[in-house]
Scaffold this motif. Structure first.
Motif, short mmCIF file in Angstrom:
data_model
loop_
_atom_site.label_atom_id
_atom_site.label_comp_id
_atom_site.label_asym_id
_atom_site.label_seq_id
_atom_site.Cartn_x
_atom_site.Cartn_y
_atom_site.Cartn_z
N LYS A 21 0.84 -1.21 0.00
CA LYS A 21 0.00 0.00 0.00
C LYS A 21 0.87 1.25 0.00
O LYS A 21 0.55 2.23 -0.68
CB LYS A 21 -0.95 -0.01 1.19
CG LYS A 21 -2.04 -1.05 1.05
CD LYS A 21 -3.06 -0.93 2.15
CE LYS A 21 -4.08 -2.02 1.99
NZ LYS A 21 -5.38 -1.54 1.66
N LEU A 22 1.96 1.22 0.75
CA LEU A 22 2.88 2.35 0.77
C LEU A 22 3.47 2.59 -0.62
O LEU A 22 3.49 3.72 -1.11
CB LEU A 22 3.99 2.12 1.79
CG LEU A 22 5.09 3.18 1.84
CD1 LEU A 22 4.53 4.53 2.26
CD2 LEU A 22 6.19 2.75 2.79
N CYS A 23 3.91 1.53 -1.27
CA CYS A 23 4.47 1.64 -2.62
C CYS A 23 3.43 2.13 -3.61
O CYS A 23 3.73 2.98 -4.46
CB CYS A 23 5.05 0.30 -3.07
SG CYS A 23 6.51 -0.19 -2.17
N ASP A 24 2.22 1.60 -3.52
CA ASP A 24 1.14 2.04 -4.43
C ASP A 24 0.89 3.53 -4.30
O ASP A 24 0.67 4.22 -5.29
CB ASP A 24 -0.16 1.28 -4.14
CG ASP A 24 -0.12 -0.17 -4.59
OD1 ASP A 24 0.78 -0.52 -5.39
OD2 ASP A 24 -0.99 -0.95 -4.15
N GLU A 25 0.93 4.04 -3.08
CA GLU A 25 0.73 5.48 -2.85
C GLU A 25 1.91 6.27 -3.41
O GLU A 25 1.72 7.28 -4.09
CB GLU A 25 0.55 5.78 -1.35
CG GLU A 25 0.33 7.23 -1.01
CD GLU A 25 -0.98 7.81 -1.51
OE1 GLU A 25 -1.08 9.05 -1.62
OE2 GLU A 25 -1.93 7.04 -1.78
N ALA A 26 3.12 5.82 -3.15
CA ALA A 26 4.31 6.53 -3.59
C ALA A 26 4.40 6.61 -5.11
O ALA A 26 4.82 7.63 -5.67
CB ALA A 26 5.56 5.87 -3.02
N ILE A 27 3.97 5.56 -5.79
CA ILE A 27 4.05 5.51 -7.25
C ILE A 27 3.13 6.54 -7.91
O ILE A 27 3.37 6.94 -9.04
CB ILE A 27 3.76 4.07 -7.74
CG1 ILE A 27 4.93 3.16 -7.37
CG2 ILE A 27 3.49 4.02 -9.23
CD1 ILE A 27 4.66 1.68 -7.56
N LYS A 28 2.13 7.01 -7.20
CA LYS A 28 1.19 7.99 -7.76
C LYS A 28 1.85 9.34 -8.06
O LYS A 28 1.32 10.13 -8.82
CB LYS A 28 0.04 8.25 -6.78
CG LYS A 28 -0.87 7.09 -6.56
CD LYS A 28 -1.93 7.47 -5.53
CE LYS A 28 -2.83 6.33 -5.18
NZ LYS A 28 -3.79 6.72 -4.14
N TYR A 29 3.00 9.59 -7.45
CA TYR A 29 3.65 10.90 -7.55
C TYR A 29 4.91 10.84 -8.40
O TYR A 29 5.58 9.81 -8.46
CB TYR A 29 3.99 11.42 -6.14
CG TYR A 29 2.78 11.46 -5.24
CD1 TYR A 29 1.87 12.50 -5.32
CD2 TYR A 29 2.53 10.44 -4.33
CE1 TYR A 29 0.75 12.53 -4.50
CE2 TYR A 29 1.41 10.46 -3.51
CZ TYR A 29 0.52 11.51 -3.61
OH TYR A 29 -0.58 11.53 -2.81
N GLU A 72 2.64 17.45 -2.13
CA GLU A 72 1.48 16.55 -2.21
C GLU A 72 1.89 15.11 -1.90
O GLU A 72 1.17 14.38 -1.22
CB GLU A 72 0.85 16.61 -3.60
CG GLU A 72 0.25 17.96 -3.95
CD GLU A 72 1.26 18.96 -4.51
OE1 GLU A 72 2.45 18.59 -4.72
OE2 GLU A 72 0.88 20.12 -4.75
N ALA A 73 3.05 14.71 -2.37
CA ALA A 73 3.55 13.36 -2.12
C ALA A 73 3.77 13.13 -0.62
O ALA A 73 3.35 12.11 -0.07
CB ALA A 73 4.85 13.12 -2.89
#
Length: 87
Positions: A21-29, A72-73
């Motif tokens: 989940k952490l990686c999925d969030e980080a990849i958004k930016y 934002e990230a």
């Protein structure tokens, strides 16, 4: 560059599911997102790197973001960690 310290609230630390989940969030930016635990720096967009960091319950990590959407990230990643990463 922006950074913020945050404690890991997950009782099992960053095992596979919350690390994902952490990686999925980080990849958004677009910003480069990493975290520091002690002297080690970990790429928050790499699942294997996050798992290898062996982050345990109540460990304090410093989230570091560099790039065009760094603010934002940082807000997104910190909010996710503080929410318990879905657990």
């Amino acid at each position: 560059m922006v950074c913020q310290k945050v404690k890991i609230k997950n009782p099992a630390g960053l095992h596979l599911r919350p690390a994902g989940k952490l990686c999925d969030e980080a990849i958004k930016y677009r910003a480069k997102i990493s975290f520091q635990k002690g002297n080690a720096t970990t790429n928050a967009k790499s699942l294997l790197s996050v798992l290898a960091a062996s982050v345990k319950y109540n460990d304090e990590v410093e989230i570091v973001c560099e790039g065009e959407d760094e603010k934002e990230a940082l807000e997104g990643v910190v909010a996710l960690i503080q929410s318990g990463l879905g657990e």
